[in-house]
Design a protein around this motif. Sequence first.
Motif, PDB file in Angstrom:
ATOM      1  N   VAL A   1       0.864  -1.199   0.000  1.00 42.45           N
ATOM      2  CA  VAL A   1       0.000   0.000   0.000  1.00 42.45           C
ATOM      3  C   VAL A   1       0.891   1.237   0.000  1.00 42.45           C
ATOM      4  O   VAL A   1       1.804   1.356   0.825  1.00 42.45           O
ATOM      5  CB  VAL A   1      -0.906   0.021   1.258  1.00 42.45           C
ATOM      6  N   ARG A   2       0.616   2.157  -0.937  1.00 34.61           N
ATOM      7  CA  ARG A   2       1.306   3.450  -0.899  1.00 34.61           C
ATOM      8  C   ARG A   2       0.422   4.410  -0.117  1.00 34.61           C
ATOM      9  O   ARG A   2      -0.696   4.694  -0.523  1.00 34.61           O
ATOM     10  CB  ARG A   2       1.552   3.972  -2.314  1.00 34.61           C
ATOM     11  N   LEU A   3       0.959   4.856   1.017  1.00 29.22           N
ATOM     12  CA  LEU A   3       0.210   5.768   1.886  1.00 29.22           C
ATOM     13  C   LEU A   3       0.799   7.165   1.740  1.00 29.22           C
ATOM     14  O   LEU A   3       2.003   7.364   1.924  1.00 29.22           O
ATOM     15  CB  LEU A   3       0.331   5.290   3.340  1.00 29.22           C
ATOM     16  N   SER A   4      -0.040   8.118   1.377  1.00 29.63           N
ATOM     17  CA  SER A   4       0.394   9.507   1.267  1.00 29.63           C
ATOM     18  C   SER A   4      -0.171  10.278   2.448  1.00 29.63           C
ATOM     19  O   SER A   4      -1.383  10.417   2.586  1.00 29.63           O
ATOM     20  CB  SER A   4      -0.115  10.095  -0.055  1.00 29.63           C
ATOM     21  N   VAL A   5       0.724  10.732   3.312  1.00 27.36           N
ATOM     22  CA  VAL A   5       0.280  11.393   4.538  1.00 27.36           C
ATOM     23  C   VAL A   5      -0.106  12.838   4.224  1.00 27.36           C
ATOM     24  O   VAL A   5       0.641  13.561   3.568  1.00 27.36           O
ATOM     25  CB  VAL A   5       1.391  11.324   5.604  1.00 27.36           C
ATOM     26  N   GLY A   6      -1.281  13.232   4.710  1.00 27.33           N
ATOM     27  CA  GLY A   6      -1.800  14.565   4.412  1.00 27.33           C
ATOM     28  C   GLY A   6      -1.626  15.540   5.554  1.00 27.33           C
ATOM     29  O   GLY A   6      -0.699  15.418   6.360  1.00 27.33           O
ATOM     30  N   CYS A   7      -2.525  16.503   5.631  1.00 22.34           N
ATOM     31  CA  CYS A   7      -2.393  17.629   6.566  1.00 22.34           C
ATOM     32  C   CYS A   7      -3.314  17.525   7.780  1.00 22.34           C
ATOM     33  O   CYS A   7      -3.477  18.501   8.515  1.00 22.34           O
ATOM     34  CB  CYS A   7      -2.679  18.945   5.834  1.00 22.34           C
ATOM     35  N   GLU A   8      -3.906  16.351   8.007  1.00 21.55           N
ATOM     36  CA  GLU A   8      -4.773  16.216   9.180  1.00 21.55           C
ATOM     37  C   GLU A   8      -3.940  16.449  10.452  1.00 21.55           C
ATOM     38  O   GLU A   8      -2.711  16.272  10.431  1.00 21.55           O
ATOM     39  CB  GLU A   8      -5.376  14.794   9.239  1.00 21.55           C
ATOM     40  N   PRO A   9      -4.589  16.778  11.575  1.00 23.29           N
ATOM     41  CA  PRO A   9      -3.831  16.886  12.826  1.00 23.29           C
ATOM     42  C   PRO A   9      -3.089  15.576  13.098  1.00 23.29           C
ATOM     43  O   PRO A   9      -3.660  14.482  12.972  1.00 23.29           O
ATOM     44  CB  PRO A   9      -4.922  17.139  13.881  1.00 23.29           C
ATOM     45  N   THR A  10      -1.825  15.682  13.468  1.00 20.13           N
ATOM     46  CA  THR A  10      -0.949  14.506  13.553  1.00 20.13           C
ATOM     47  C   THR A  10      -1.522  13.408  14.451  1.00 20.13           C
ATOM     48  O   THR A  10      -1.633  12.246  14.041  1.00 20.13           O
ATOM     49  CB  THR A  10       0.441  14.943  14.073  1.00 20.13           C
ATOM     50  N   GLU A  11      -1.887  13.791  15.671  1.00 19.92           N
ATOM     51  CA  GLU A  11      -2.314  12.768  16.625  1.00 19.92           C
ATOM     52  C   GLU A  11      -3.626  12.109  16.200  1.00 19.92           C
ATOM     53  O   GLU A  11      -3.785  10.887  16.309  1.00 19.92           O
ATOM     54  CB  GLU A  11      -2.425  13.376  18.034  1.00 19.92           C
ATOM     55  N   ALA A  12      -4.544  12.906  15.674  1.00 19.89           N
ATOM     56  CA  ALA A  12      -5.838  12.348  15.247  1.00 19.89           C
ATOM     57  C   ALA A  12      -5.623  11.330  14.128  1.00 19.89           C
ATOM     58  O   ALA A  12      -6.238  10.253  14.107  1.00 19.89           O
ATOM     59  CB  ALA A  12      -6.757  13.475  14.771  1.00 19.89           C
ATOM     60  N   LEU A  13      -4.736  11.649  13.208  1.00 17.29           N
ATOM     61  CA  LEU A  13      -4.485  10.739  12.079  1.00 17.29           C
ATOM     62  C   LEU A  13      -3.821   9.443  12.562  1.00 17.29           C
ATOM     63  O   LEU A  13      -4.242   8.335  12.216  1.00 17.29           O
ATOM     64  CB  LEU A  13      -3.599  11.433  11.031  1.00 17.29           C
ATOM     65  N   ILE A  14      -2.782   9.591  13.388  1.00 17.46           N
ATOM     66  CA  ILE A  14      -2.067   8.398  13.847  1.00 17.46           C
ATOM     67  C   ILE A  14      -3.003   7.504  14.671  1.00 17.46           C
ATOM     68  O   ILE A  14      -3.023   6.275  14.512  1.00 17.46           O
ATOM     69  CB  ILE A  14      -0.795   8.775  14.642  1.00 17.46           C
ATOM     70  N   SER A  15      -3.807   8.117  15.526  1.00 19.81           N
ATOM     71  CA  SER A  15      -4.741   7.318  16.349  1.00 19.81           C
ATOM     72  C   SER A  15      -5.732   6.569  15.461  1.00 19.81           C
ATOM     73  O   SER A  15      -6.048   5.400  15.715  1.00 19.81           O
ATOM     74  CB  SER A  15      -5.526   8.199  17.314  1.00 19.81           C
ATOM     75  N   ALA A  16      -6.234   7.233  14.427  1.00 16.85           N
ATOM     76  CA  ALA A  16      -7.203   6.577  13.532  1.00 16.85           C
ATOM     77  C   ALA A  16      -6.541   5.399  12.811  1.00 16.85           C
ATOM     78  O   ALA A  16      -7.150   4.326  12.650  1.00 16.85           O
ATOM     79  CB  ALA A  16      -7.757   7.579  12.526  1.00 16.85           C
ATOM     80  N   ILE A  17      -5.297   5.573  12.392  1.00 21.79           N
ATOM     81  CA  ILE A  17      -4.596   4.485  11.687  1.00 21.79           C
ATOM     82  C   ILE A  17      -4.302   3.337  12.659  1.00 21.79           C
ATOM     83  O   ILE A  17      -4.489   2.161  12.335  1.00 21.79           O
ATOM     84  CB  ILE A  17      -3.319   5.022  10.995  1.00 21.79           C
ATOM     85  N   GLU A  18      -3.881   3.684  13.869  1.00 21.29           N
ATOM     86  CA  GLU A  18      -3.610   2.629  14.868  1.00 21.29           C
ATOM     87  C   GLU A  18      -4.882   1.839  15.170  1.00 21.29           C
ATOM     88  O   GLU A  18      -4.843   0.600  15.283  1.00 21.29           O
ATOM     89  CB  GLU A  18      -3.068   3.259  16.158  1.00 21.29           C
ATOM     90  N   ALA A  19      -5.999   2.545  15.284  1.00 18.56           N
ATOM     91  CA  ALA A  19      -7.260   1.858  15.595  1.00 18.56           C
ATOM     92  C   ALA A  19      -7.636   0.901  14.449  1.00 18.56           C
ATOM     93  O   ALA A  19      -8.117  -0.210  14.689  1.00 18.56           O
ATOM     94  CB  ALA A  19      -8.368   2.895  15.810  1.00 18.56           C
ATOM     95  N   THR A  20      -7.409   1.326  13.227  1.00 18.02           N
ATOM     96  CA  THR A  20      -7.709   0.457  12.073  1.00 18.02           C
ATOM     97  C   THR A  20      -6.781  -0.762  12.062  1.00 18.02           C
ATOM     98  O   THR A  20      -7.230  -1.903  11.828  1.00 18.02           O
ATOM     99  CB  THR A  20      -7.565   1.255  10.755  1.00 18.02           C
ATOM    100  N   LEU A  21      -5.511  -0.536  12.327  1.00 17.77           N
ATOM    101  CA  LEU A  21      -4.554  -1.657  12.335  1.00 17.77           C
ATOM    102  C   LEU A  21      -4.938  -2.677  13.407  1.00 17.77           C
ATOM    103  O   LEU A  21      -4.823  -3.905  13.204  1.00 17.77           O
ATOM    104  CB  LEU A  21      -3.129  -1.146  12.591  1.00 17.77           C
TER     105      LEU A  21
END
Length: 342
Positions: free
Chosen positions: A319-339
């Motif tokens: 998977v090619r993941l392109s990191v955007g401009c969302e707030p850092t912690e909110a994005l990382i938490s959402a990805i961790e929850a999905t994983l």
Amino acid sequence: MLHARSGALDNGEPISPPIVTTAKYALAGTPDTPYTYGRDINPTVEATEAAIAALEEAPVVAFPSGMAAITAALMITAKAGDHVLVPSDGYYVTRVMLEEILSGHDIQFDAIPTRDFAAADLSKYAVIWVETPSNPGLDLCSIRSVSEAAKAVDATVVVDNTTLTPLLQRPLDLGADLVVSSDTKAMAGHSDCLYGHVATRDEALFQKVWKWRKVSGSIPDPFPSFLVHRGLMTLELRLERMCTTARALVDRIGDHPAIETIKYPGMGFVIGLTFSGEARAERFINSCPAIFASTSFGGVHTSAERRARWADNVAEGFVRLSVGCEPTEALISAIEATLAEL
Ligand SMILES: Cc1ncc(COP(=O)(O)O)c(C=O)c1O
């Protein structure tokens, strides 16, 4: 770059470049102005070229897409009988252009992995095409060493710098002859237009690129030029957020058991995640509320896609993941929850 335009304005002139839509200019008698015809020159396009030129510290010719810029660079550097070396792990449409179009004009090419460029015998090639980090493989080679080796055999070095932009890497400073970029990605940054550019400090090459655009009719429209100009005004801010978050995300999920391997070139905002197979990779992309399932990269929205769906030379679960401009912690938490749910 931010003041490239504003510093040169007279009182009463607008700070943002006017969108000048015209095919014709007033032109009586002997032409005594560069503004002759809309296929040659346009003030909005010029404003965007000036902003990009400030970043590249080099003259720039803008194009309506990254592929239009790539085509220009290939057409002015490779001639019948020449061989071109391209990365097998780089942007695949560049290879399609060589294989399906330019082969008919007696231009041949070889494709090798980016990580093999350093040791490659370059003597056969007229053009060395570099992408580092490569897209989507995210492998690296030294532009400086490849450029030195290319000079020794009189080859022209073109670097596709789309994945980093001139703010993170300036290939012309490292010995490349030409830079091409898909400004559709981080340069424009908002996924609302296509754009591209070629930059070079070699006056003869610059004139050839300019002539190619004029006679092939590939000047960009003023409206996307305006959008790119506007996007560039926040490029540094966007990149700062995107790169900081990408690094933090790699640190946080680097050892996650749901991911087989993670690839991050140490800078930039694109990350390669390999999952155990297609199903798991698709589940990751489609179930994370903070990921926009789409192709392309470099926009304000974090986005991802499975590159094997385009027959790129990568694992089915890559998977090619392109990191955007969302707030850092909110994005990382959402990805961790999905994983955690995979
Ligand atoms: C590295 C790279 N170069 C060039 C291009 C082509 O750019 P465009 O889609 O603007 O024609 C892309 C597009 O995905 C790309 O990723």
